[in-house]
Design a protein around this motif. Structure first.
Motif, mmCIF file in Angstrom:
data_model
loop_
_atom_site.group_PDB
_atom_site.id
_atom_site.type_symbol
_atom_site.label_atom_id
_atom_site.label_comp_id
_atom_site.label_asym_id
_atom_site.label_seq_id
_atom_site.Cartn_x
_atom_site.Cartn_y
_atom_site.Cartn_z
ATOM 1 N N THR A 7 -0.873 -18.891 16.600
ATOM 2 C CA THR A 7 0.212 -18.479 15.722
ATOM 3 C C THR A 7 1.499 -19.062 16.279
ATOM 4 O O THR A 7 1.767 -18.951 17.476
ATOM 5 C CB THR A 7 0.323 -16.947 15.654
ATOM 6 N N ARG A 8 2.302 -19.691 15.427
ATOM 7 C CA ARG A 8 3.565 -20.300 15.847
ATOM 8 C C ARG A 8 4.664 -19.837 14.901
ATOM 9 O O ARG A 8 4.534 -19.913 13.696
ATOM 10 C CB ARG A 8 3.448 -21.814 15.837
ATOM 11 N N TRP A 9 5.762 -19.347 15.489
ATOM 12 C CA TRP A 9 6.904 -18.883 14.714
ATOM 13 C C TRP A 9 7.926 -19.998 14.565
ATOM 14 O O TRP A 9 7.883 -20.998 15.273
ATOM 15 C CB TRP A 9 7.551 -17.684 15.394
ATOM 16 N N TRP A 14 4.932 -19.173 20.453
ATOM 17 C CA TRP A 14 3.555 -19.222 19.979
ATOM 18 C C TRP A 14 2.694 -18.264 20.784
ATOM 19 O O TRP A 14 3.079 -17.816 21.857
ATOM 20 C CB TRP A 14 3.000 -20.640 20.079
ATOM 21 N N THR A 41 -3.628 -23.642 13.354
ATOM 22 C CA THR A 41 -2.330 -23.044 13.645
ATOM 23 C C THR A 41 -1.768 -22.405 12.388
ATOM 24 O O THR A 41 -1.716 -23.044 11.341
ATOM 25 C CB THR A 41 -1.337 -24.111 14.156
ATOM 26 N N TYR A 43 1.564 -20.948 10.781
ATOM 27 C CA TYR A 43 3.011 -20.996 10.941
ATOM 28 C C TYR A 43 3.636 -19.816 10.205
ATOM 29 O O TYR A 43 3.340 -19.591 9.042
ATOM 30 C CB TYR A 43 3.568 -22.310 10.388
ATOM 31 N N ASP A 45 7.292 -17.864 9.149
ATOM 32 C CA ASP A 45 8.714 -18.141 8.944
ATOM 33 C C ASP A 45 9.617 -17.181 9.706
ATOM 34 O O ASP A 45 10.722 -17.537 10.077
ATOM 35 C CB ASP A 45 9.065 -18.068 7.453
#
Length: 110
Positions: A7-9, A14, A41, A43, A45
């Motif tokens: 998970t990447r913000w 991450w 991954t 993403y 927001d």
């Protein structure tokens, strides 16, 4: 080299997610080889938890600054000002630690 979700913000922070696929180096069922590769991954927001905590603590810090300015104009609040100043110093250390951990996570390799 087992595969995991990630998970990447938007801020760059991450975290690892769930295990997705076993590599051919590990033969035992349910075990992983120890090396993590990104399977997929997601993403997001919004802001991560750490950014949210930094924002909350920063708002609290700004409120304390305004209170001290108001109390200095009112006068006769020396003990309250001293206590709030100490609280602000503690809060500043906490904000710095959160910011540092956020930067370290952004710089680290997935």
């Amino acid at each position: 080299m087992c595969y995991f979700e990630q998970t990447r913000w938007a801020c760059g922070y991450w975290k690892w997610g769930n295990f997705r696929q076993q590599c051919n180096k590990e033969y035992r069922t349910g075990e992983t080889c120890g090396l993590k590769l990104v399977y997929d991954t997601s993403y997001l927001d919004g802001v991560c938890k750490i950014c949210d905590q930094i924002t909350k603590k920063d708002r609290r810090y700004r409120k304390m600054e305004q209170d001290i300015q108001r109390w200095q104009h009112e006068g006769n609040r020396r003990a309250t000002i001293e206590k709030t100043t100490k609280d602000m110093a503690d809060l500043n250390i906490q904000i710095g630690a959160l910011y540092h951990s956020h930067q370290e996570k952004q710089r680290s390799i997935c």
